[in-house]
Design a protein around this motif. Sequence first.
Motif, short mmCIF file in Angstrom:
data_model
loop_
_atom_site.label_atom_id
_atom_site.label_comp_id
_atom_site.label_asym_id
_atom_site.label_seq_id
_atom_site.Cartn_x
_atom_site.Cartn_y
_atom_site.Cartn_z
N PRO A 269 0.82 -1.22 0.00
CA PRO A 269 0.00 0.00 0.00
C PRO A 269 0.85 1.27 0.00
CG PRO A 269 0.02 -0.99 2.18
CD PRO A 269 0.78 -1.92 1.28
N PHE A 270 2.16 1.13 -0.22
CA PHE A 270 3.05 2.30 -0.26
C PHE A 270 4.15 2.00 -1.25
CE2 PHE A 270 3.84 -0.39 3.51
CZ PHE A 270 5.04 -0.97 3.13
N THR A 271 4.90 3.01 -1.61
CA THR A 271 6.09 2.74 -2.43
C THR A 271 7.29 2.66 -1.50
OG1 THR A 271 6.27 5.11 -2.78
CG2 THR A 271 5.32 3.82 -4.59
N LEU A 272 8.26 1.88 -1.91
CA LEU A 272 9.46 1.74 -1.09
C LEU A 272 10.17 3.09 -0.98
CD1 LEU A 272 11.08 -1.60 -2.37
CD2 LEU A 272 9.54 -1.27 -0.43
N THR A 273 10.75 3.33 0.17
CA THR A 273 11.56 4.55 0.31
C THR A 273 12.82 4.39 -0.54
OG1 THR A 273 12.82 3.68 2.17
CG2 THR A 273 10.81 4.92 2.70
N GLY A 274 13.50 5.50 -0.79
CA GLY A 274 14.73 5.44 -1.57
C GLY A 274 15.73 4.47 -0.96
N ALA A 275 15.81 4.50 0.37
CA ALA A 275 16.77 3.63 1.06
C ALA A 275 16.36 2.16 0.93
CB ALA A 275 16.87 4.03 2.53
N GLN A 276 15.06 1.89 1.08
CA GLN A 276 14.59 0.50 0.92
C GLN A 276 14.88 0.00 -0.49
OE1 GLN A 276 10.55 1.33 2.16
NE2 GLN A 276 10.65 -0.29 3.73
N ASP A 277 14.62 0.85 -1.45
CA ASP A 277 14.81 0.49 -2.84
C ASP A 277 16.28 0.17 -3.11
OD1 ASP A 277 13.41 0.20 -5.27
OD2 ASP A 277 14.53 1.93 -6.05
N VAL A 301 14.37 1.02 14.18
CA VAL A 301 13.04 0.44 14.36
C VAL A 301 12.05 1.21 13.49
CG1 VAL A 301 11.18 0.16 16.04
CG2 VAL A 301 13.54 -0.21 16.73
N GLY A 302 11.26 0.47 12.72
CA GLY A 302 10.24 1.13 11.90
C GLY A 302 10.73 1.65 10.56
N SER A 303 11.99 1.37 10.22
CA SER A 303 12.52 1.88 8.95
C SER A 303 12.09 1.03 7.76
CB SER A 303 14.04 1.97 9.01
OG SER A 303 14.60 0.69 9.20
N GLY A 304 11.47 -0.12 8.05
CA GLY A 304 10.96 -0.94 6.97
C GLY A 304 11.86 -2.09 6.56
N LYS A 305 12.55 -2.66 7.52
CA LYS A 305 13.42 -3.80 7.24
C LYS A 305 12.61 -5.04 6.90
CE LYS A 305 15.38 -3.59 11.27
NZ LYS A 305 14.80 -2.33 11.75
N THR A 306 11.51 -5.23 7.66
CA THR A 306 10.73 -6.46 7.50
C THR A 306 10.19 -6.59 6.07
OG1 THR A 306 10.13 -6.19 9.80
CG2 THR A 306 8.92 -7.83 8.55
N VAL A 307 9.77 -5.48 5.51
CA VAL A 307 9.26 -5.50 4.15
C VAL A 307 10.34 -5.97 3.18
CG1 VAL A 307 8.42 -4.03 2.28
CG2 VAL A 307 7.57 -3.69 4.61
P1 ADP Z 1 11.27 -2.55 10.84
O1 ADP Z 1 11.21 -4.02 10.57
O2 ADP Z 1 12.48 -1.91 10.25
O3 ADP Z 1 11.07 -2.20 12.27
P2 ADP Z 1 8.83 -2.59 9.41
O4 ADP Z 1 9.23 -3.28 8.16
O5 ADP Z 1 8.14 -3.39 10.44
O6 ADP Z 1 10.07 -1.87 10.05
O7 ADP Z 1 7.98 -1.31 9.01
C1 ADP Z 1 7.38 -0.48 9.97
C2 ADP Z 1 6.05 0.02 9.47
O8 ADP Z 1 6.24 0.88 8.38
C3 ADP Z 1 5.17 -1.11 8.98
O9 ADP Z 1 3.86 -0.82 9.36
C4 ADP Z 1 5.35 -1.05 7.48
O10 ADP Z 1 4.20 -1.55 6.81
C5 ADP Z 1 5.54 0.42 7.24
N1 ADP Z 1 6.36 0.70 6.07
C6 ADP Z 1 7.44 0.01 5.65
N2 ADP Z 1 7.95 0.59 4.53
C7 ADP Z 1 7.18 1.65 4.24
C8 ADP Z 1 7.20 2.63 3.20
N3 ADP Z 1 8.13 2.63 2.25
N4 ADP Z 1 6.25 3.59 3.22
C9 ADP Z 1 5.32 3.60 4.19
N5 ADP Z 1 5.25 2.71 5.17
C10 ADP Z 1 6.16 1.74 5.21
#
Ligand code: ADP
Length: 696
Positions: A269-277, A301-307
Motif C-alpha cells: 500500500p506504499f512505495t518503497l523509500t529510496g533507502a529500501q529500494d 526500528v520502523g525503517s521498513g526492514k521487514t518489508v
Molecule cells: P522494521 O522491521 O524496520 O522495524 P517494518 O518493516 O516493520 O520496520 O515497518 C514499519 C512500518 O512501516 C510497517 O507498518 C510497514 O508496513 C511500514 N512501512 C514500511 N515501509 C514503508 C514505506 N516505504 N512507506 C510507508 N510505510 C512503510
Amino acid sequence: MSRSLLSGSVQYLKGVGPVRAERFAQMDVHTGRDLLYHLPHRYEDATTVDPISSLRPGDDATVIGRVVSKGVLQTRRRLRVFHAVIRDDTGMIECAWPGRPWLDRSIEKEDMLLASGPVRFYHGRQLQPREHTVLSRASDATGPTAVTRERGRVFSVYPATEGLTHRQVRAIVDLNLDPLLAEITGRDVLPERWREDLDLLRLEQALEALHRPSALNEVEPARRRLAFEELFFLQLLHARARAKLRRETTGIAFRGEPALTRPFIESLPFTLTGAQDRVWGEIEADMERESPMNRLLQGDVGSGKTVVAAAAMLKAAEAGYQAALMAPTELLAEQHIRTLENLLEPVSVKPVLLTGAVTGKARQYVLQRLENGEARVAVGTHALIQDAVEFAALGLVVIDEQHRFGVEQRRRLREAGLASDALVMSATPIPRSLALVLYGDLDISVIDEMPPGRVPIVTGVRGPKNRDAAFEFLREQLADGRQGYVVYPIIEESEVLDVRAATAMHEELVGRFAEFEVALLHGRLSSAEKDAVMRRFVAGEIHVLVSTTVIEVGIDVPNATVMLIEDAERFGLAQLHQLRGRVGRGAEQSYCVAFHSGKTPSERLRAFASTDDGFTLAEEDLRLRGQGDVFGREQHGVAVLRFADLERDRNLLEEARGRARAIVEHDPTLSHRDHRFLARELAERYGGREALYQVG
Ligand code: ADP
Ligand code: MG
C-alpha cells in the motif's frame, strides 16, 4: 644469521635480565618486538622548560631541576605540606604540595624532577606543582643525567608496573631502541606507494617518533601510521574470512522470473523509500550471484526492514527454494508470522510457524510441509534448526538479531550446511566505522531513511519536580484508551534489591492508577511468566507495564503511546533509543519521557531528546562514551583497536577496507608470492584468535 632481538626474549636486551623480564611479562611484554610496541601512554613536554631564575609570581611555569632538599612541614592550620627545593643551572626554587605529605616517600633527594604549575609569592617564590614527574633518579643506576641533557626534550612516560618504574622502562627502551629499530628497517609491511598515497611514515620512523619525539607534534602522524596498519590488517582478516566463506560454501544463484517479488512490491500500500529500494537492489544482486550472501541489514526500528526481508524470502521462493526467518523468542516469532501473513497474502504465499509452542498434530503438519517443500516461507525460533526439522531446499535464512542472538546461530546454520545465504536484521543502529570494524566480514546494507508520514515521537526530559505531572499525563492517555510503559534501570548489583525497588514502585502505581490494570515485569520471572505478562499487555488487558528488564526488543504494541523511563541517566543512548522505539508503533501520537535525578539533565539525555534518528544518536554515543567502552560491550571485552580512533580515522578505515578487499579479490588465500608476507603478518597478529574478531 644473528639472533633476532625482535623475536628473542626481552630478558636478553640491555638492562633487563631475568628479574625485570618477569616484571615486563606482567605487562605482556615478552619479546623485543613487544618492547618496541610498549609505547608511552603520555608525554611530558620539556621542550618549553623555563629557567628557574626567570620565574615570577603569577607565571604558569614548567621547570626541571634536581632535588636539593625536601621534607614535610605542618602549617598552623594543621595542613601537612610536602616541600622540595629544586635547582637547575640558573637558580633554585621551592616547590610545595599542600595536603600531600605522602609524596615524601616517592620523591627522593637528587631526583631530577619535572614540575609544572603556578608560581606564587609565599615567603619568596614558590611553585605549586599541578603535575610532576621524576625524570631520573640517582639510584636507578641507569647512569647520571645532567640537567642540560634533559632540557629541550619530550619525556616519554611509559606504562609501568610494581618493581619496574616508568623511568626504568624508559632507560631500557633508550638502551635498546636503535638496534631494535635497525631490525625492522627496510621490512615495512606497507608498500612504499601506499605510504606516499596516504602520507604515512615508515614503520621505524613512526616507532621512533612515538618512543622519543623531539617535539609533541611528531606523535600524531606516528600514531596515524600505526592506526592505518592496524585497520588494514583487521580489514584484511575480515576480507579473507569473507572470501573463505564464499569459497567453501556453495552458494545459490537465486535466479528466476520475478513471479513473486514483482507482484509483492506492487501490492504494497506504499512505495518503497529510496533507502529500501537501494537496499533491496543490493540484496537482489547479492542473491543472484553464485557466492553465498552474508549480509547485515541495519535500520532503525520502523525503517521498513521487514518489508525488504519479506521480498528477499520471496526471491528465494520464486527461484524454487525455501526461506526461513528466525526470531529470538516465541513471542517475536508470533509477531513476525502475523506481519508476514498480511504482507504475503496478496501473492498467496502462506508462511508456517515453528516454535517450541507448536506441538502435536500441528507440529507434524508443519514439519511435513517443510520437508516436502510445500512450505516456502517459515518463521520460528531456534526450534527451526533442530535436528528433527528437515527442509526440502532451504536457501535463505533471515535472522532477526536481537541481543546479538545471531552470531552463534549463524555459525551453527553454516556448520549444519543448512542454508547458503544469510541476511541478518539489526535494529540497533551503529556508526558505519564501528560496523566496519565489528562486522567487517559481512556486507552491510543500511536503511537510513524512515517511511514518510510517520508521526514522530515527542520526547521530553524531566527532573524530579515534574515527575508527578508526567504520571498525570500518563493517566490522561490511559483514560483515552492508550497503554504505557514505566521502565526502571537495573541499579543494584543484586537482582533481589532491584526487584524490591520495582515492586515498591509497582505498588505505588497500583495505588495511583487504581482504575487501571498495572503489571510488573522483572528479571526474576521465568520466561513463561514474562511471556504471559507480555501477552496480556499485547492483548490490552494490562494498561501499564512496569518493567525492570528491558522490555523485549521488537515487540510491537501499537496502542502503547507512553514510555516513562526512570533514572534515565543509567541507560546508554542506544538503550534509551531502543526503549523509545517501543512506542510510536501505531497511528496515534506517542510520547517518551526520560526522568533525570540530578538538577540538570546530562549531555547524553539532551542528545536523546534532540533527535530520534538512531544513526545520529549512535555517532553521538560513540563520541560521548569513547570507543573503548563501546568495544567492551560489543565485542566480548576484546580491545580491538589500540591505535586507531573510529572518529578521527574514518577515512583511513575506508582506505584500509578498500585496499584489503582489492587484494583479497584477486588472491583470496593470500598465497601469491607478493602476498605471502601479508598472510604471515596476519598469523603473527591474530594467530589463533581470529574468531574473536569475526561475527559472520
Ligand atoms: P522494521 O522491521 O524496520 O522495524 P517494518 O518493516 O516493520 O520496520 O515497518 C514499519 C512500518 O512501516 C510497517 O507498518 C510497514 O508496513 C511500514 N512501512 C514500511 N515501509 C514503508 C514505506 N516505504 N512507506 C510507508 N510505510 C512503510
Ligand atoms: Mg519489524
